[in-house]
Design a protein around this motif. Structure first.
Motif, PDB file in Angstrom:
ATOM      1  N   ASP A   1      -4.228 -13.832 -17.830  1.00  0.00           N
ATOM      2  CA  ASP A   1      -5.148 -13.299 -17.667  1.00  0.00           C
ATOM      3  C   ASP A   1      -5.735 -13.205 -16.550  1.00  0.00           C
ATOM      4  O   ASP A   1      -5.731 -14.121 -15.766  1.00  0.00           O
ATOM      5  N   GLN A   2      -5.769 -12.542 -15.915  1.00  0.00           N
ATOM      6  CA  GLN A   2      -6.335 -12.265 -14.370  1.00  0.00           C
ATOM      7  C   GLN A   2      -7.823 -11.459 -13.576  1.00  0.00           C
ATOM      8  O   GLN A   2      -7.911 -10.143 -14.809  1.00  0.00           O
ATOM      9  N   GLY A   3      -7.756 -11.766 -12.402  1.00  0.00           N
ATOM     10  CA  GLY A   3      -9.340 -11.056 -12.034  1.00  0.00           C
ATOM     11  C   GLY A   3      -8.625 -10.045 -10.842  1.00  0.00           C
ATOM     12  O   GLY A   3      -7.766 -10.093 -10.236  1.00  0.00           O
ATOM     13  N   VAL A   4      -9.853  -9.737 -11.002  1.00  0.00           N
ATOM     14  CA  VAL A   4      -9.655  -8.118 -10.307  1.00  0.00           C
ATOM     15  C   VAL A   4      -8.687  -8.792  -8.978  1.00  0.00           C
ATOM     16  O   VAL A   4      -8.801  -7.751  -8.352  1.00  0.00           O
ATOM     17  N   LEU A   5      -9.837  -9.435  -7.868  1.00  0.00           N
ATOM     18  CA  LEU A   5      -9.440  -9.559  -6.700  1.00  0.00           C
ATOM     19  C   LEU A   5      -7.818 -10.280  -6.690  1.00  0.00           C
ATOM     20  O   LEU A   5      -7.348  -9.727  -5.267  1.00  0.00           O
ATOM     21  N   ASP A   6      -7.410 -11.187  -7.249  1.00  0.00           N
ATOM     22  CA  ASP A   6      -6.150 -11.207  -7.145  1.00  0.00           C
ATOM     23  C   ASP A   6      -4.885  -9.836  -7.658  1.00  0.00           C
ATOM     24  O   ASP A   6      -4.698  -9.814  -6.812  1.00  0.00           O
ATOM     25  N   LEU A   7      -5.481  -9.369  -8.666  1.00  0.00           N
ATOM     26  CA  LEU A   7      -4.634  -7.715  -8.653  1.00  0.00           C
ATOM     27  C   LEU A   7      -4.822  -6.999  -7.574  1.00  0.00           C
ATOM     28  O   LEU A   7      -3.876  -6.237  -7.272  1.00  0.00           O
TER      29      LEU A   7
ATOM     30  N   SER B   1       0.975  -0.975   0.353  1.00  0.00           N
ATOM     31  CA  SER B   1       0.271   0.174  -0.244  1.00  0.00           C
ATOM     32  C   SER B   1       0.874   0.972   0.066  1.00  0.00           C
ATOM     33  O   SER B   1       0.753   2.320  -0.493  1.00  0.00           O
ATOM     34  N   ALA B   2       1.713   1.168   0.699  1.00  0.00           N
ATOM     35  CA  ALA B   2       3.255   2.581   0.766  1.00  0.00           C
ATOM     36  C   ALA B   2       3.850   3.118  -0.323  1.00  0.00           C
ATOM     37  O   ALA B   2       3.928   3.837  -0.876  1.00  0.00           O
ATOM     38  N   ALA B   3       4.108   1.503  -1.109  1.00  0.00           N
ATOM     39  CA  ALA B   3       3.866   1.621  -2.660  1.00  0.00           C
ATOM     40  C   ALA B   3       3.409   2.237  -3.406  1.00  0.00           C
ATOM     41  O   ALA B   3       3.670   3.033  -4.779  1.00  0.00           O
ATOM     42  N   VAL B   4       1.672   2.289  -3.439  1.00  0.00           N
ATOM     43  CA  VAL B   4       0.816   2.445  -4.128  1.00  0.00           C
ATOM     44  C   VAL B   4      -0.012   3.572  -4.265  1.00  0.00           C
ATOM     45  O   VAL B   4      -1.278   4.112  -4.664  1.00  0.00           O
ATOM     46  N   THR B   5       1.021   5.004  -3.460  1.00  0.00           N
ATOM     47  CA  THR B   5      -0.189   5.842  -2.811  1.00  0.00           C
ATOM     48  C   THR B   5      -0.397   7.328  -3.759  1.00  0.00           C
ATOM     49  O   THR B   5      -1.828   7.324  -3.298  1.00  0.00           O
ATOM     50  N   SER B   6       0.261   7.109  -5.326  1.00  0.00           N
ATOM     51  CA  SER B   6       0.079   8.277  -6.272  1.00  0.00           C
ATOM     52  C   SER B   6      -0.894   7.639  -7.556  1.00  0.00           C
ATOM     53  O   SER B   6      -0.625   5.627  -7.771  1.00  0.00           O
ATOM     54  N   SER B   7      -1.936   7.730  -7.671  1.00  0.00           N
ATOM     55  CA  SER B   7      -2.642   7.316  -9.033  1.00  0.00           C
ATOM     56  C   SER B   7      -1.143   6.830  -9.996  1.00  0.00           C
ATOM     57  O   SER B   7      -1.776   5.223 -10.520  1.00  0.00           O
TER      58      SER B   7
ATOM     59  N   VAL C   1      -1.343   2.613 -11.661  1.00  0.00           N
ATOM     60  CA  VAL C   1      -0.813   1.835 -12.524  1.00  0.00           C
ATOM     61  C   VAL C   1       0.986   1.445 -12.555  1.00  0.00           C
ATOM     62  O   VAL C   1       0.136   0.483 -13.258  1.00  0.00           O
ATOM     63  N   PHE C   2       1.154   2.046 -12.861  1.00  0.00           N
ATOM     64  CA  PHE C   2       2.665   0.965 -12.679  1.00  0.00           C
ATOM     65  C   PHE C   2       2.646  -0.120 -11.573  1.00  0.00           C
ATOM     66  O   PHE C   2       2.962  -1.579 -12.728  1.00  0.00           O
TER      67      PHE C   2
ATOM     68  N   THR D   1      -0.754  -5.953  -5.037  1.00  0.00           N
ATOM     69  CA  THR D   1      -0.912  -4.281  -5.317  1.00  0.00           C
ATOM     70  C   THR D   1      -1.079  -4.514  -3.720  1.00  0.00           C
ATOM     71  O   THR D   1      -0.136  -3.305  -3.272  1.00  0.00           O
ATOM     72  N   GLY D   2      -1.943  -4.826  -3.153  1.00  0.00           N
ATOM     73  CA  GLY D   2      -2.327  -3.597  -2.303  1.00  0.00           C
ATOM     74  C   GLY D   2      -3.333  -3.384  -1.864  1.00  0.00           C
ATOM     75  O   GLY D   2      -3.814  -2.206  -1.550  1.00  0.00           O
ATOM     76  N   MET D   3      -3.971  -2.306  -3.129  1.00  0.00           N
ATOM     77  CA  MET D   3      -4.659  -2.078  -3.700  1.00  0.00           C
ATOM     78  C   MET D   3      -6.864  -2.551  -3.450  1.00  0.00           C
ATOM     79  O   MET D   3      -6.792  -3.092  -3.498  1.00  0.00           O
ATOM     80  N   PRO D   4      -7.564  -1.464  -2.743  1.00  0.00           N
ATOM     81  CA  PRO D   4      -8.878  -1.878  -3.175  1.00  0.00           C
ATOM     82  C   PRO D   4      -9.239  -2.664  -4.496  1.00  0.00           C
ATOM     83  O   PRO D   4      -9.156  -1.420  -5.372  1.00  0.00           O
ATOM     84  N   ASP D   5     -10.361  -3.318  -4.628  1.00  0.00           N
ATOM     85  CA  ASP D   5     -10.794  -4.354  -5.543  1.00  0.00           C
ATOM     86  C   ASP D   5     -11.379  -2.739  -6.216  1.00  0.00           C
ATOM     87  O   ASP D   5     -11.194  -2.297  -7.601  1.00  0.00           O
ATOM     88  N   SER D   6     -11.966  -1.351  -5.648  1.00  0.00           N
ATOM     89  CA  SER D   6     -12.763  -0.743  -6.988  1.00  0.00           C
ATOM     90  C   SER D   6     -11.976   0.027  -7.617  1.00  0.00           C
ATOM     91  O   SER D   6     -11.576   0.430  -9.044  1.00  0.00           O
ATOM     92  N   THR D   7     -10.468   0.360  -6.710  1.00  0.00           N
ATOM     93  CA  THR D   7      -9.249   0.840  -7.298  1.00  0.00           C
ATOM     94  C   THR D   7      -8.969   0.002  -8.320  1.00  0.00           C
ATOM     95  O   THR D   7      -8.288   0.670  -9.534  1.00  0.00           O
ATOM     96  N   VAL D   8      -8.482  -1.074  -7.911  1.00  0.00           N
ATOM     97  CA  VAL D   8      -7.990  -1.717  -9.544  1.00  0.00           C
ATOM     98  C   VAL D   8      -8.985  -1.972 -10.372  1.00  0.00           C
ATOM     99  O   VAL D   8      -8.762  -1.957 -11.915  1.00  0.00           O
ATOM    100  N   HIS D   9     -10.402  -1.896 -11.136  1.00  0.00           N
ATOM    101  CA  HIS D   9     -11.629  -1.856 -11.010  1.00  0.00           C
ATOM    102  C   HIS D   9     -11.516  -0.709 -12.193  1.00  0.00           C
ATOM    103  O   HIS D   9     -11.619  -0.902 -13.682  1.00  0.00           O
ATOM    104  N   ARG D  10     -11.328  -0.244 -11.952  1.00  0.00           N
ATOM    105  CA  ARG D  10     -11.410   1.066 -12.187  1.00  0.00           C
ATOM    106  C   ARG D  10     -10.163   1.574 -12.946  1.00  0.00           C
ATOM    107  O   ARG D  10     -10.145   2.006 -14.071  1.00  0.00           O
ATOM    108  N   ILE D  11      -9.367   1.283 -12.535  1.00  0.00           N
ATOM    109  CA  ILE D  11      -7.372   1.048 -13.513  1.00  0.00           C
ATOM    110  C   ILE D  11      -7.988   0.482 -15.113  1.00  0.00           C
ATOM    111  O   ILE D  11      -7.351   1.027 -15.625  1.00  0.00           O
ATOM    112  N   LEU D  12      -8.869  -0.934 -14.262  1.00  0.00           N
ATOM    113  CA  LEU D  12      -8.546  -1.571 -15.613  1.00  0.00           C
ATOM    114  C   LEU D  12      -8.969  -1.370 -16.667  1.00  0.00           C
ATOM    115  O   LEU D  12      -9.228  -1.498 -18.092  1.00  0.00           O
ATOM    116  N   GLN D  13     -10.409  -0.628 -15.887  1.00  0.00           N
ATOM    117  CA  GLN D  13     -11.767  -0.049 -16.544  1.00  0.00           C
ATOM    118  C   GLN D  13     -11.118   1.333 -17.706  1.00  0.00           C
ATOM    119  O   GLN D  13     -11.245   1.818 -18.941  1.00  0.00           O
TER     120      GLN D  13
END
Length: 302
Positions: free
Chosen positions: A65-71, A41-47, A51-52, A75-87
């Motif tokens: 291919d990967q699912g949102v929950l595994d990603l 989580s500390a590694a991914v504080t900025s938008s 992404v990286f 990364t330690g990011m919330p599911d909603s954040t991961v889904h938003r970036i992917l979309q």
């Protein structure tokens, strides 16, 4: 989910990169079980960092291919954040949505990788460096590149052997250059395989050996996995008649950062290989380091 290279003892990739964050957190008394999530989580504080981090998570998880929950877990990011970036990456081709909830890196990412690899190092540079290795050792100097399209393989992209005639030594140029493209076989294959992420290593280790593999090939899976740890520790691989009968080889990886993009191999007939391989190992590793340096350099201005 295991992103650690087979038999390696370093932790998960994100934990490894941000281990100082994890160590500081543990020093304050937070339970070790929560350390990994805190570090990620500390590694991914900025938008932008999110992404990286998500891009790199694709390389550390098994499967195409990967699912949102595994990603999210990686990364330690919330599911909603991961889904938003992917979309957000789907319309421009940075991300492919395979089906509902399943994603993979898209053609834009592949195009960027091809563009980067097309410029380093130049063909004239590789030929000059390989010719120097041949002159210093008298052996066949070969450059192999990792080719992921259609399955992980290695392909010989350049070579130098001067006046050597492999045919007179019991092997023709075609099998010496192209025989057994599997990363499971030969010093050049295992030198690359040892530096791939664990999911890719497991994919290759699970493959069947080529039907025409030479007699010295490592057939036992446990022995093969153990050899990968030794290669990472030593920085080179040695093969005795794994690809072509009657030939031995030494290989070292060509690295771009922490990624093995290929390998340099020095091959000689078994009878010409000295008992003490120290000098040849040193020359092979030197050549691999030189090619790694040229790979990391930016392309010269036109």
């Amino acid at each position: 989910m295991n992103a650690t290279p087979l038999t390696a003892d370093r932790p998960f990739h994100y934990e490894y990169r941000y281990r100082s964050v994890a160590q500081d957190t543990m020093a304050r008394g937070i339970p070790a079980a929560r350390t990994a999530t805190v570090a990620r989580s500390a590694a991914v504080t900025s938008s932008h960092a999110r992404v990286f981090a998500l891009q790199e998570a694709f390389t550390q998880l098994p499967g195409g291919d990967q699912g949102v929950l595994d990603l999210a877990a990686a990364t330690g990011m919330p599911d909603s954040t991961v889904h938003r970036i992917l979309q957000s990456g789907v319309p421009g081709g940075a991300v492919d949505q395979i089906r509902r909830g399943r994603y993979r890196p898209g053609p834009t990412i592949i195009k960027a990788a091809i563009h980067a690899m097309a410029h380093v190092p130049g063909a004239a540079t590789t030929q000059e460096i390989l010719a120097d290795l041949h002159e210093r050792t008298g052996g066949a100097a070969l450059l192999f590149a990792l080719a992921p399209f259609g399955g992980l393989r290695r392909l010989c992209t350049d070579y130098a052997w001067g006046r050597m005639d492999p045919g007179e030594l019991g092997v023709f140029a075609h099998p010496l250059v192209t025989h057994s493209r599997s990363l499971r076989t030969g010093a050049s294959g295992r030198a690359i395989l040892a530096h791939l992420p664990a999911p890719l290593q497991e994919l290759v280790v699970g493959e069947e050996l080529p039907d025409d593999a030479a007699p010295g090939v490592i057939r036992d899976v446990l022995a093969l996995v153990a050899s990968l740890g030794e290669i990472r520790r030593r920085g080179y691989a040695v093969a005795r008649e794994e690809v072509v009968s009657g030939w031995q080889a030494i290989a070292a990886p060509v690295m771009w950062g922490d990624v093995a993009v290929g390998s340099v191999a020095l091959a000689k007939p078994t009878g010409d290989m000295p008992i003490d391989l120290g000098e040849l190992i040193g020359q092979t590793c030197r050549t691999a380091r030189l090619l790694s340096e040229h790979t990391a350099l930016p392309a010269p201005a036109a």
